[in-house]
Design a protein around this motif. Sequence first.
Motif, mmCIF file in Angstrom:
data_model
loop_
_atom_site.group_PDB
_atom_site.id
_atom_site.type_symbol
_atom_site.label_atom_id
_atom_site.label_comp_id
_atom_site.label_asym_id
_atom_site.label_seq_id
_atom_site.Cartn_x
_atom_site.Cartn_y
_atom_site.Cartn_z
ATOM 1 N N GLU A 91 -7.637 -36.724 -25.344
ATOM 2 C CA GLU A 91 -8.074 -35.355 -25.373
ATOM 3 C C GLU A 91 -6.949 -34.334 -25.230
ATOM 4 N N VAL A 108 -10.846 -32.010 -33.745
ATOM 5 C CA VAL A 108 -10.106 -31.267 -32.414
ATOM 6 C C VAL A 108 -9.020 -30.395 -32.826
ATOM 7 N N ARG A 133 -11.817 -45.590 -22.630
ATOM 8 C CA ARG A 133 -12.444 -44.851 -23.983
ATOM 9 C C ARG A 133 -12.098 -45.510 -25.114
ATOM 10 N N HIS A 141 -6.009 -26.233 -25.786
ATOM 11 C CA HIS A 141 -5.710 -26.908 -27.154
ATOM 12 C C HIS A 141 -4.471 -27.415 -27.169
ATOM 13 N N GLY A 168 -11.797 -39.760 -30.035
ATOM 14 C CA GLY A 168 -12.155 -39.474 -28.695
ATOM 15 C C GLY A 168 -11.556 -40.218 -27.616
ATOM 16 N N LEU A 212 -7.487 -38.609 -31.219
ATOM 17 C CA LEU A 212 -8.117 -37.481 -30.719
ATOM 18 C C LEU A 212 -9.562 -37.555 -31.470
#
Length: 166
Positions: free
Chosen positions: A65, A41, A89, A70, A62, A59
Amino acid sequence: NLPPEYIGIRDAERLNRAQLAALVYLELRGAFDGAPTGASVIATDIADSWASTYIRRVLGVGILEVYPNHMFQPGGFVRRFELADALSRALERLSPEAYRTARESSRFDQNFSDLAAENSRYDAASLAVSLGLLTAREDGAFEPQGFVSGSEAATSVETLSVHMVP
C-alpha cells in the motif's frame, strides 16, 4: 531478463520497499494473471524507481500500500510486520483458497512475547509464522519492528509460492 537491481536483492542487508515489490511480483508473477485488481492507486514517488512497473502491479492487487500522503517510499526499509502483511495479503489475494485453509489451521494461533493477539499486526504475523514464511525468535518474539534482509524476504516469498500451489 531480470533487471540488474533485482539480481542483488538476496544479498541486501536491509530490503527496501522497491525490492520487496519486485521480489513479490517476479517470484509470484504467474498468480498475478488471474488476480482481480482494485481501484487505481496513486503513488507520487515511484516514476523514477527501477521497480515502478512491479510496484504498480503489487499496489493494484493490494499486496502493498501507499502511505496516506500517496507516497510509496520505494527506498524505505522493510520491517518484519510489513513483510508479514505483504505475505498475508499476497496469499489472500492471489490464492484465496490457500489463504482460507491457512486461516482455519489449528497452527494459526501463535504466542508471541512481543505482539499481543489484539494488535492489528498479529494476524499477519501469526499466519506468516504458522506457514513457515517467517520465524519467531527463540524467546518467542516476533520482532515486528526488526528490519528484513533480502535473503529472509526471498526465502519467505519462495516458501509462500509453495503454499499457493493448488
